[in-house]
Scaffold this active site. Structure first.
Site, PDB file in Angstrom:
ATOM      1  CG  ASP A 135      -1.722  -1.154   1.173  1.00  0.00           C
ATOM      2  OD1 ASP A 135      -2.492  -1.649   0.214  1.00  0.00           O
ATOM      3  OD2 ASP A 135      -1.803  -2.032   2.309  1.00  0.00           O
ATOM      4  CG  HIS A 154      -3.524  -4.942   3.302  1.00  0.00           C
ATOM      5  ND1 HIS A 154      -3.223  -4.227   2.520  1.00  0.00           N
ATOM      6  CD2 HIS A 154      -3.923  -6.211   2.832  1.00  0.00           C
ATOM      7  CE1 HIS A 154      -3.258  -4.685   1.276  1.00  0.00           C
ATOM      8  NE2 HIS A 154      -3.819  -6.189   1.405  1.00  0.00           N
TER       9      HIS A 154
HETATM   10  P1  NAX Z   1      -2.826 -17.953  -4.347  1.00  0.00           P
HETATM   11  O1  NAX Z   1      -4.153 -18.597  -4.247  1.00  0.00           O
HETATM   12  O2  NAX Z   1      -2.056 -18.072  -5.628  1.00  0.00           O
HETATM   13  O3  NAX Z   1      -1.847 -18.758  -3.326  1.00  0.00           O
HETATM   14  C1  NAX Z   1      -1.972 -19.208  -2.039  1.00  0.00           C
HETATM   15  C2  NAX Z   1      -1.562 -20.616  -1.649  1.00  0.00           C
HETATM   16  O4  NAX Z   1      -1.584 -20.668  -0.359  1.00  0.00           O
HETATM   17  C3  NAX Z   1      -2.078 -21.889  -2.525  1.00  0.00           C
HETATM   18  O5  NAX Z   1      -1.024 -22.530  -3.255  1.00  0.00           O
HETATM   19  C4  NAX Z   1      -2.776 -22.652  -1.181  1.00  0.00           C
HETATM   20  O6  NAX Z   1      -2.555 -23.947  -1.542  1.00  0.00           O
HETATM   21  C5  NAX Z   1      -1.724 -22.136   0.134  1.00  0.00           C
HETATM   22  N1  NAX Z   1      -2.548 -22.153   1.291  1.00  0.00           N
HETATM   23  C6  NAX Z   1      -3.914 -22.246   1.529  1.00  0.00           C
HETATM   24  N2  NAX Z   1      -4.115 -22.411   2.793  1.00  0.00           N
HETATM   25  C7  NAX Z   1      -2.637 -23.014   3.429  1.00  0.00           C
HETATM   26  C8  NAX Z   1      -2.147 -23.165   4.771  1.00  0.00           C
HETATM   27  N3  NAX Z   1      -2.932 -23.384   5.600  1.00  0.00           N
HETATM   28  N4  NAX Z   1      -0.943 -23.481   4.831  1.00  0.00           N
HETATM   29  C9  NAX Z   1      -0.044 -23.341   3.544  1.00  0.00           C
HETATM   30  N5  NAX Z   1      -0.398 -22.995   2.316  1.00  0.00           N
HETATM   31  C10 NAX Z   1      -1.781 -22.526   2.151  1.00  0.00           C
HETATM   32  O7  NAX Z   1      -2.896 -16.551  -3.550  1.00  0.00           O
HETATM   33  P2  NAX Z   1      -1.838 -15.442  -3.804  1.00  0.00           P
HETATM   34  O8  NAX Z   1      -2.134 -14.629  -4.959  1.00  0.00           O
HETATM   35  O9  NAX Z   1      -0.440 -15.953  -3.954  1.00  0.00           O
HETATM   36  O10 NAX Z   1      -1.975 -14.561  -2.483  1.00  0.00           O
HETATM   37  C11 NAX Z   1      -1.830 -15.025  -1.512  1.00  0.00           C
HETATM   38  C12 NAX Z   1      -2.349 -14.099  -0.095  1.00  0.00           C
HETATM   39  O11 NAX Z   1      -1.824 -12.890  -0.211  1.00  0.00           O
HETATM   40  C13 NAX Z   1      -3.929 -13.873  -0.191  1.00  0.00           C
HETATM   41  O12 NAX Z   1      -4.522 -14.034   0.902  1.00  0.00           O
HETATM   42  C14 NAX Z   1      -3.910 -12.448  -0.742  1.00  0.00           C
HETATM   43  O13 NAX Z   1      -5.103 -11.871  -0.258  1.00  0.00           O
HETATM   44  C15 NAX Z   1      -2.892 -11.672   0.003  1.00  0.00           C
HETATM   45  N6  NAX Z   1      -2.484 -10.503  -0.395  1.00  0.00           N
HETATM   46  C16 NAX Z   1      -2.032  -9.620   0.428  1.00  0.00           C
HETATM   47  C17 NAX Z   1      -1.657  -8.466   0.128  1.00  0.00           C
HETATM   48  C18 NAX Z   1      -0.902  -7.560   1.183  1.00  0.00           C
HETATM   49  O14 NAX Z   1      -0.395  -6.546   0.775  1.00  0.00           O
HETATM   50  N7  NAX Z   1      -0.825  -7.876   2.221  1.00  0.00           N
HETATM   51  C19 NAX Z   1      -1.272  -8.294  -1.525  1.00  0.00           C
HETATM   52  C20 NAX Z   1      -1.617  -9.182  -2.288  1.00  0.00           C
HETATM   53  C21 NAX Z   1      -2.424 -10.440  -2.054  1.00  0.00           C
HETATM   54  O15 NAX Z   1      -3.748  -9.783  -2.182  1.00  0.00           O
END
Ligand code: NAX
Length: 329
Positions: free
Chosen positions: A157, A185
C-alpha cells in the site's frame, strides 16, 4: 552464515514470485546463504514441488537447501524468517465472519507451530489476508514469542501511494519519502501524505500547484486510487497483484532485518501509540533500528487525518471482536 526462511502458500502466485527473488539474494544480500522451507496444504504440494525443481535449475549460488512439506512442524523447524502468504480466499457468499473464522483455523495453528519449532529470534510477516487480523491470531497463539515479532504487510500500500504521488508530481519515486499507511490493510487504510517529502522538502506547495485543492484531491482521487489499486490491477490484468506484492514483501523483510534510514509502514502491535488500542496489529509509520520495528512517535495528526485513522482502527477492533466471539483469541 545461513538464514532459514519459511514461505507458506509457496505453491501459489505470490510464493512463486518471492522464491526466486529470495534465492537471488534480494532479501538478505549477496553474502547470506538461504535455506528455504516451502509449506503448503496437500493440494498445493505439486505446485510447490515444481517451484522447488525450478529453484534447483536456477543454480543459485546462495541457495543451500529447499524442502517442501505440508507439515507445519517441519516447515517452521528452526526458521528465522516466516513469510505467511498462504491464506483462505473469500469464496462466493462467504461473510466476513466466515472468512475470519476460516483464516483463524490456519493462522492459529501456524502461530503455535512457530512458537514450538522456530528459531528463538523468529520474525514473522503475514501477507495472507485479512493480514492484520491473521497476524493478531498467529501472535496470540504463539506462546513465548513476543507479539512484536508478528507483523502484517502494508508495504505494498505504501509503495502504491508513493508511486501515485511521484507520478502526479512528475518526479522519480525514490525521491518521495514519508508516506505512511495507517490502520488496516483494507479499503479503510489511510495513506497519509501530511508529512511527505520530495527530495527532502515538504510536498504541499508542489502538489497544490498541480492538483489545486489538495484536500479534495486526497479524498476523491489519491486515497481511493491507492486503497482500490488491488481491484484496478485485477480489472486490467485479469488477476490479482503478484510481483508487486512479492516485491513489497521483500522490502518489508529486508528493512526489518537490515534497518531503515527513514520511515516506512508496517502492521505492528500497538502499545497504545496514537490512541490505537493496545494489542491490535495496525499499520503505523515505523523505522527499523537494530532489527526491531519502532513506531515513529510524536507526529501531528489533523482532525481530518485523525478521523481517517480512527475509521480504519475501528474496523480492526471490529475484526478483533469477531475473532474473540469465535473463540480464536
Ligand atoms: P494463491 O491462491 O495463488 O496462493 C495461495 C497459496 O496458499 C495456495 O497455493 C494454497 O494452496 C496455499 N495455502 C492455503 N492455505 C494454506 C495453509 N493453511 N498453509 C499453507 N499454504 C496454504 O494466492 P496469492 O495470489 O499468492 O495470494 C496469497 C495471499 O496474499 C492472499 O490471501 C491475498 O489476499 C494476499 N495478498 C496480500 C497483500 C498484502 O498487501 N498484504 C497483497 C497481495 C495479496 O492480495
Amino acid at each position: 552464515m545461513t538464514t532459514t526462511i519459511t514461505i507458506t502458500g509457496a505453491g501459489g502466485q505470490i510464493g512463486y514470485a518471492l522464491l526466486f527473488r529470495i534465492a537471488a539474494g534480494d532479501l538478505l544480500g549477496p553474502e547470506e546463504k538461504v535455506r528455504l522451507r516451502l509449506l503448503e496444504i496437500p493440494q498445493g504440494l505439486g505446485a510447490a514441488e515444481g517451484a522447488a525443481l525450478e529453484l534447483q535449475d536456477g543454480a543459485f549460488g546462495l541457495l543451500e537447501h529447499v524442502e517442501v512439506t505440508d507439515d507445519a512442524a517441519v516447515g517452521f523447524d528452526g526458521t528465522d524468517l516466516a513469510l505467511l502468504v498462504g491464506a483462505r480466499p473469500r469464496g462466493p457468499g462467504m461473510e466476513r465472519a466466515d472468512l475470519l473464522a476460516a483464516n483463524g483455523g490456519i493462522f492459529g495453528p501456524q502461530g503455535a507451530a512457530i512458537a514450538a519449532n522456530a528459531a528463538s529470534g523468529v520474525r514473522v510477516t503475514v501477507v495472507g489476508n485479512p493480514a492484520n487480523t491473521n497476524a493478531l491470531i498467529a501472535a496470540a497463539s504463539a506462546d513465548g514469542v513476543p507479539a512484536e515479532r508478528f507483523t502484517a504487510l502494508t508495504r505494498l500500500d505504501e509503495n502504491r501511494a508513493r508511486a501515485q504521488l511521484a507520478q502526479t508530481l512528475g518526479v522519480p519515486v525514490h525521491t518521495v519519502r514519508r508516506v505512511p499507511i495507517w490502520g488496516n490493510h483494507s479499503a479503510t487504510q489511510f495513506p497519509d501524505i501530511s508529512h511527505a517529502t520530495v527530495g527532502g522538502k515538504p510536498v504541499g506547495e508542489a502538489l497544490e500547484q498541480i492538483v489545486g485543492d489538495v484536500p479534495t484531491w486526497l479524498d476523491e482521487t489519491f486515497i481511493p486510487r491507492v486503497a482500490k489499486r488491488g481491484a484496478e490491477i485485477i480489472e486490467v490484468r485479469g488477476s490479482s497483484s503478484v510481483a508487486s506484492a512479492a516485491s513489497a514483501t521483500i522490502d518489508h523483510v529486508r528493512d526489518w532485518v537490515q534497518g531503515t534510514d527513514d520511515w516506512t509502514s508496517a502492521g505492528v502491535v500497538s502499545h497504545g501509540e496514537y490512541g490505537v488500542p493496545e494489542g491490535l496489529i495496525s499499520s503505523f509509520p515505523v523505522r527499523s533500528v537494530d532489527g526491531e520495528w519502532q513506531i515513529v512517535e510524536g507526529l501531528e495528526l489533523s482532525d481530518w487525518a485523525r478521523s481517517r485513522v480512527d475509521a480504519s482502527v475501528a474496523e480492526l477492533l471490529q475484526e478483533r471482536e469477531t475473532v474473540q466471539a469465535l473463540g480464536l483469541l
